[in-house]
Design a protein around this motif. Structure first.
Motif, PDB file in Angstrom:
ATOM      1  N   ILE A  40       0.838  -1.208   0.000  1.00 49.43           N
ATOM      2  CA  ILE A  40       0.000   0.000   0.000  1.00 49.43           C
ATOM      3  C   ILE A  40       0.868   1.251   0.000  1.00 49.43           C
ATOM      4  O   ILE A  40       0.557   2.249  -0.658  1.00 49.43           O
ATOM      5  CB  ILE A  40      -0.968   0.010   1.225  1.00 49.43           C
ATOM      6  CG1 ILE A  40      -1.935   1.204   1.148  1.00 49.43           C
ATOM      7  CG2 ILE A  40      -0.208   0.014   2.524  1.00 49.43           C
ATOM      8  CD1 ILE A  40      -2.885   1.164  -0.013  1.00 49.43           C
ATOM      9  N   ASN A  41       2.013   1.199   0.703  1.00 46.51           N
ATOM     10  CA  ASN A  41       2.929   2.337   0.721  1.00 46.51           C
ATOM     11  C   ASN A  41       3.655   2.492  -0.620  1.00 46.51           C
ATOM     12  O   ASN A  41       3.875   3.603  -1.105  1.00 46.51           O
ATOM     13  CB  ASN A  41       3.955   2.182   1.838  1.00 46.51           C
ATOM     14  CG  ASN A  41       3.341   2.339   3.213  1.00 46.51           C
ATOM     15  OD1 ASN A  41       2.161   2.670   3.343  1.00 46.51           O
ATOM     16  ND2 ASN A  41       4.113   2.082   4.258  1.00 46.51           N
ATOM     17  N   ALA A  42       4.024   1.347  -1.218  1.00 49.21           N
ATOM     18  CA  ALA A  42       4.677   1.385  -2.528  1.00 49.21           C
ATOM     19  C   ALA A  42       3.705   1.895  -3.594  1.00 49.21           C
ATOM     20  O   ALA A  42       4.083   2.686  -4.468  1.00 49.21           O
ATOM     21  CB  ALA A  42       5.176  -0.008  -2.904  1.00 49.21           C
ATOM     22  N   LEU A  43       2.461   1.445  -3.519  1.00 49.79           N
ATOM     23  CA  LEU A  43       1.438   1.902  -4.466  1.00 49.79           C
ATOM     24  C   LEU A  43       1.187   3.396  -4.304  1.00 49.79           C
ATOM     25  O   LEU A  43       1.060   4.130  -5.296  1.00 49.79           O
ATOM     26  CB  LEU A  43       0.134   1.122  -4.250  1.00 49.79           C
ATOM     27  CG  LEU A  43      -1.046   1.498  -5.151  1.00 49.79           C
ATOM     28  CD1 LEU A  43      -0.719   1.239  -6.612  1.00 49.79           C
ATOM     29  CD2 LEU A  43      -2.301   0.723  -4.743  1.00 49.79           C
ATOM     30  N   PHE A  44       1.123   3.865  -3.070  1.00 50.85           N
ATOM     31  CA  PHE A  44       0.915   5.289  -2.797  1.00 50.85           C
ATOM     32  C   PHE A  44       2.064   6.108  -3.378  1.00 50.85           C
ATOM     33  O   PHE A  44       1.850   7.122  -4.057  1.00 50.85           O
ATOM     34  CB  PHE A  44       0.811   5.533  -1.292  1.00 50.85           C
ATOM     35  CG  PHE A  44       0.307   6.897  -0.920  1.00 50.85           C
ATOM     36  CD1 PHE A  44      -1.003   7.079  -0.522  1.00 50.85           C
ATOM     37  CD2 PHE A  44       1.138   8.016  -0.960  1.00 50.85           C
ATOM     38  CE1 PHE A  44      -1.485   8.339  -0.178  1.00 50.85           C
ATOM     39  CE2 PHE A  44       0.676   9.270  -0.627  1.00 50.85           C
ATOM     40  CZ  PHE A  44      -0.642   9.432  -0.235  1.00 50.85           C
ATOM     41  N   THR A  45       3.309   5.652  -3.141  1.00 57.52           N
ATOM     42  CA  THR A  45       4.489   6.375  -3.625  1.00 57.52           C
ATOM     43  C   THR A  45       4.556   6.375  -5.147  1.00 57.52           C
ATOM     44  O   THR A  45       4.889   7.400  -5.770  1.00 57.52           O
ATOM     45  CB  THR A  45       5.769   5.758  -3.047  1.00 57.52           C
ATOM     46  OG1 THR A  45       5.689   5.750  -1.619  1.00 57.52           O
ATOM     47  CG2 THR A  45       6.998   6.534  -3.480  1.00 57.52           C
ATOM     48  N   SER A  46       4.236   5.240  -5.764  1.00 58.67           N
ATOM     49  CA  SER A  46       4.245   5.158  -7.223  1.00 58.67           C
ATOM     50  C   SER A  46       3.181   6.079  -7.824  1.00 58.67           C
ATOM     51  O   SER A  46       3.439   6.778  -8.810  1.00 58.67           O
ATOM     52  CB  SER A  46       3.991   3.711  -7.665  1.00 58.67           C
ATOM     53  OG  SER A  46       4.019   3.611  -9.073  1.00 58.67           O
ATOM     54  N   THR A  47       2.006   6.105  -7.205  1.00 57.09           N
ATOM     55  CA  THR A  47       0.920   6.959  -7.699  1.00 57.09           C
ATOM     56  C   THR A  47       1.269   8.430  -7.566  1.00 57.09           C
ATOM     57  O   THR A  47       1.069   9.216  -8.497  1.00 57.09           O
ATOM     58  CB  THR A  47      -0.395   6.670  -6.935  1.00 57.09           C
ATOM     59  OG1 THR A  47      -0.706   5.290  -7.025  1.00 57.09           O
ATOM     60  CG2 THR A  47      -1.541   7.487  -7.517  1.00 57.09           C
ATOM     61  N   THR A  48       1.798   8.811  -6.404  1.00 61.33           N
ATOM     62  CA  THR A  48       2.132  10.224  -6.193  1.00 61.33           C
ATOM     63  C   THR A  48       3.260  10.665  -7.127  1.00 61.33           C
ATOM     64  O   THR A  48       3.342  11.839  -7.494  1.00 61.33           O
ATOM     65  CB  THR A  48       2.518  10.482  -4.720  1.00 61.33           C
ATOM     66  OG1 THR A  48       2.471  11.884  -4.454  1.00 61.33           O
ATOM     67  CG2 THR A  48       3.909   9.979  -4.388  1.00 61.33           C
ATOM     68  N   SER A  49       4.125   9.725  -7.552  1.00 65.14           N
ATOM     69  CA  SER A  49       5.221  10.044  -8.469  1.00 65.14           C
ATOM     70  C   SER A  49       4.720  10.189  -9.895  1.00 65.14           C
ATOM     71  O   SER A  49       4.999  11.185 -10.567  1.00 65.14           O
ATOM     72  CB  SER A  49       6.307   8.961  -8.399  1.00 65.14           C
ATOM     73  OG  SER A  49       6.826   8.835  -7.098  1.00 65.14           O
ATOM     74  N   VAL A  50       3.975   9.196 -10.372  1.00 63.37           N
ATOM     75  CA  VAL A  50       3.453   9.224 -11.740  1.00 63.37           C
ATOM     76  C   VAL A  50       2.455  10.360 -11.922  1.00 63.37           C
ATOM     77  O   VAL A  50       2.420  11.012 -12.972  1.00 63.37           O
ATOM     78  CB  VAL A  50       2.806   7.873 -12.110  1.00 63.37           C
ATOM     79  CG1 VAL A  50       2.159   7.945 -13.494  1.00 63.37           C
ATOM     80  CG2 VAL A  50       3.842   6.762 -12.081  1.00 63.37           C
ATOM     81  N   CYS A  51       1.652  10.597 -10.905  1.00 65.71           N
ATOM     82  CA  CYS A  51       0.661  11.678 -10.977  1.00 65.71           C
ATOM     83  C   CYS A  51       1.265  13.020 -10.586  1.00 65.71           C
ATOM     84  O   CYS A  51       0.549  14.008 -10.429  1.00 65.71           O
ATOM     85  CB  CYS A  51      -0.531  11.360 -10.073  1.00 65.71           C
ATOM     86  SG  CYS A  51      -1.433   9.882 -10.582  1.00 65.71           S
ATOM     87  N   VAL A  52       2.600  13.043 -10.428  1.00 62.72           N
ATOM     88  CA  VAL A  52       3.379  14.236 -10.054  1.00 62.72           C
ATOM     89  C   VAL A  52       2.671  15.057  -8.981  1.00 62.72           C
ATOM     90  O   VAL A  52       2.461  16.254  -9.106  1.00 62.72           O
ATOM     91  CB  VAL A  52       3.725  15.106 -11.287  1.00 62.72           C
ATOM     92  CG1 VAL A  52       4.760  14.409 -12.133  1.00 62.72           C
ATOM     93  CG2 VAL A  52       2.511  15.449 -12.149  1.00 62.72           C
TER      94      VAL A  52
END
Length: 452
Positions: A40-52
């Motif tokens: 869930i933390n990795a998904l959150f970090t990936s989303t916040t990165s891709v979605c800038v």
């Protein structure tokens, strides 16, 4: 089987990159501790990165290893440029021929009315992006190399330059963002410059270059340069300046006496910090003052600017400046009882109004739904929750400290909000652009209704 539309490819393209990034970030090699990161933390970090966006549940500098930071940097660059632009760039680098389908994807990802000059546009976007990010990194290096040493100083400069230009707001130089650099003009103005350039939109870049060439070849005098710009560029540039100015003035007024933010600074530094806050809330996410310490007035101004965001076809989020301007003029036209919207001596097509209203309404629905879910799941204060959700929807990344303490449901709500904030307005605009008009088979008699 229905034919897949370009808008669906764009939507699923972002989702695919997010999922790939989340898997990479769960790997033990991605964390400094060498332990696997909860998904869930990795998904959150990936989303916040891709979605800038920039909202983080783990401090980027201290939690993620060099490999993890590299994954985040690549995700930020992909998200900022757009999956279609980056993929097209890879095709060009490998000298692969682009099919008609590829060209249609490029056209619709940029909401263009023609396929003419698409390849050259992508080349210029990629070239311009890397040049600007390179200049930003060089300016940062003058500050970070003396502070962190050559190796990490260069890495931090490159990372922060890409993050700033892509309006991501993720940094690897301090655990409290840029608060220790609140009086540093080089860091402040470099970050602000990168944010603004990234938020103007690639179409505005092209128009500015066209006019600049005209000035170089003395085709017209400098005083006529603004008039030579296309209407879209005029709206974007003027609105950007006005919003930054208004935000700076109000934040300066509300925070001047606040010793927890800028109250103890000199007049010049107060103005610089106020301008930085006004710029960064336009979808960037860096902070030089603690957001939790902002006054209620500054928080409200910040949320309004977050919701508006940057400009179309760029790295910024929000409902976009042009949408906001169309809505404002729509109100003025209604109040003045005029028949059309006129901006810079040009008439705006009336078909634009329903699109603008739809984008505003859909974003408001997503925002209110997100606020409701987080309020129920986390029982946080109303202001902190609103700030968090507006920040997520506008892909800003500023928080009053709520992000690390969110529950699983709260994190999922923010993840969805960030994703919709990044692709929602774009997909709506593209969808309206490509959708053909339905043939009217019957008409019905009109009947008046009462409004207001």
């Amino acid at each position: 089987m229905k034919k897949i539309k370009p808008v669906h490819i764009i939507l699923f393209g972002f989702l695919f990159v997010i999922l790939i990034g989340s898997v990479l970030l769960t790997l033990p090699i991605s964390s400094k501790s060498g332990e696997a990161t909860p998904y869930i933390n990795a998904l959150f970090t990936s989303t916040t990165s891709v979605c800038v966006t920039g909202l983080v549940v783990e401090t980027t500098m201290t939690y993620w290893s060099t490999f993890g930071q590299l994954v985040i940097l690549v995700l930020i660059q992909l998200g900022g440029l757009g999956v279609i632009t980056f993929t097209t760039g890879m095709f060009l680098f490998l000298k692969k021929k682009l099919t008609m389908k590829n060209r249609m994807l490029i056209q619709e990802s940029f909401s263009l009315n023609t396929m003419s000059g698409l390849i050259e546009l992508v080349r210029k976007i990629l070239k311009g992006t890397f040049i600007i990010e390179g200049i930003g990194a060089a300016l940062f290096a003058t500050q970070f190399i003396p502070e962190f040493g050559v190796r990490y100083g260069i890495w931090a400069s490159v990372f922060n330059s890409v993050s700033a230009f892509c309006n991501a707001g993720i940094d690897i130089i301090q655990t409290d963002s840029l608060r220790s650099y609140i009086t540093n003009p080089v860091v402040n103005f470099t970050v602000m410059g990168l944010i603004v350039l990234g938020g103007l939109g690639f179409i505005v870049w092209r128009d500015l270059l066209r006019v600049f060439r005209g000035l170089i070849h003395r085709e017209f005098p400098l005083k006529r340069a603004f008039g030579k710009l296309k209407l879209h560029s005029k709206i974007v540039l003027s609105t950007t300046v006005i919003l930054i100015f208004i935000g700076t003035v109000f934040i300066f007024i509300f925070e001047s006496a606040n010793t927890k933010t800028i109250g103890n600074l000199s007049l010049g530094n107060k103005l610089m910090a106020s301008m930085f806050q006004s710029v960064t809330v336009r979808t960037a996410g860096f902070e030089t003052v603690p957001q939790a310490a902002l006054t209620e007035g500054s928080s409200l101004i910040s949320m309004i600017l977050m919701f508006i965001g940057g400009s179309p076809v760029g790295t910024a989020g929000g409902v976009k400046t042009v949408t906001f301007v169309v809505l404002v003029y729509c109100v003025l036209v209604t109040v003045k009882q005029e028949g059309a919207i006129h901006i810079f001596k040009r008439t705006i097509p009336m078909t634009v109004i329903p699109k603008a209203l739809t984008i505003i309404c859909v974003n408001l629905i997503v925002l209110l739904s997100s606020i409701l879910v987080v309020l129920v799941s986390d029982s946080a204060s109303f202001m902190d929750t609103c700030y968090e959700c507006v920040s997520a929807l506008g892909t800003v990344g500023l928080s009053k400290g709520l992000t690390p303490d969110l529950s699983v449901i709260g994190r999922l709500a923010i993840i969805i909000t960030m994703y919709l904030g990044r692709v929602g307005p774009v997909s709506l605009a593209v969808g309206f652009a490509v959708r053909g008009k339905k043939k009217v088979l019957a008409t019905y008699p009109e009947e008046d209704i009462i409004l207001g």
